[in-house]
Design a protein around this motif. Sequence first.
Motif: not given
Length: 366
Positions: A14-41
């Motif tokens: 019940q606490s999840n956003p309604p299906a019409s709300t757009p979601l991203t991978y970051r909303d789900a807890g995964v930050d691809i940009d942070a992963g890429n930053a680790v690789v570069e460093r």
Amino acid sequence: MRACLPPPARLVTQSNPPASTPLTYRDAGVDIDAGNAVVERIKPLVKRSFRPEVMGGLGGFGALFDLSNKYAEPVLVSGTDGVGTKLKLAQQLGRHDTIGIDLVGMCVNDVLVQGAEPLFFLDYFATGKLDVDTAVAVVGGIARGCELCGCALIGGETAEMPDMYAPGDYDLAGFTVGAVEKADLLDGSAVGEGDVLIGLASSGAHSNGYSLIRRIYDRAGRPGTLDLGGVSLEDALMAPTTLYVRPVLELLRGHGAGHGKPIHAMAHITGGGLTENIIRVIPEGLGLDIDARAWPLPPLFRWLQTEGAVADSEMWRTFNCGIGFVLIAARQGVAALEASLDAAGIGHWQIGEVVPAGTGQRVRIG
């Protein structure tokens, strides 16, 4: 290299956003940009560990290593390990820069036992929420450990998995592949009665026994600044695992190993301590007589034993007690081996010998 795994599936509540709300991978807890930053460093850190046999760079789906010009009849020796609950202490103390050396040491010291040179290493770093600075410190330690033992860090995985780990927690695993000429493979078959055990000094507890260590440390009130012979307790507890690869490989090249040569077998003192590791390379019908008075018990282990009221037998079975690696050598070759160890600056002691197994325990420590 270092892709992020998707988060585990979750039930919609019940606490999840309604299906019409757009979601991203970051909303789900995964930050691809942070992963890429680790690789570069970490790229320049990882590159320093490369060997001439490494083909290509970072970022491919598989890492390539050319073995064709180095060995005539190679036997591959593989090993995998973690660092146990020393990770919890590293996270508790905020010391992330050397735990990667421990990870490398646990793996490469194992394959070294059979005479193998560690060729390359892969790591796995998993966390709930990726902290770039922490991840870079950890993987930087892994790269440094590989560099110190001449082993190329050619691949790895950074997995960000929400809800799998508590905030600030992470887990580590490593995998290494080594190689040895088939004729030089050490399997313990050359060991005989009268062979001498040469113990090489450890830097501390390495990565074993930390569930007991943490229990003692907590019960003592976490006295981090306690002085142990000029080293604080925290520094002693977090001292990285000794990497025995370079000096031991040099001994093997200079003195030889196997039947008719000085070094008959070797053992890495990990989980199971002195009681259970050396005997793994000793043939049936033979046992070990170890003299615990032959080397000084380092201050860290004296403190652990006193503070935890740990019995001698429990100490021998849980910790390395100051001996991190053991050479089993023909008696006539011991003097030359010890001279080479002295020249390399490696602390060492004659700690016992191979004896007939007799009845009862095959390992006697006293």
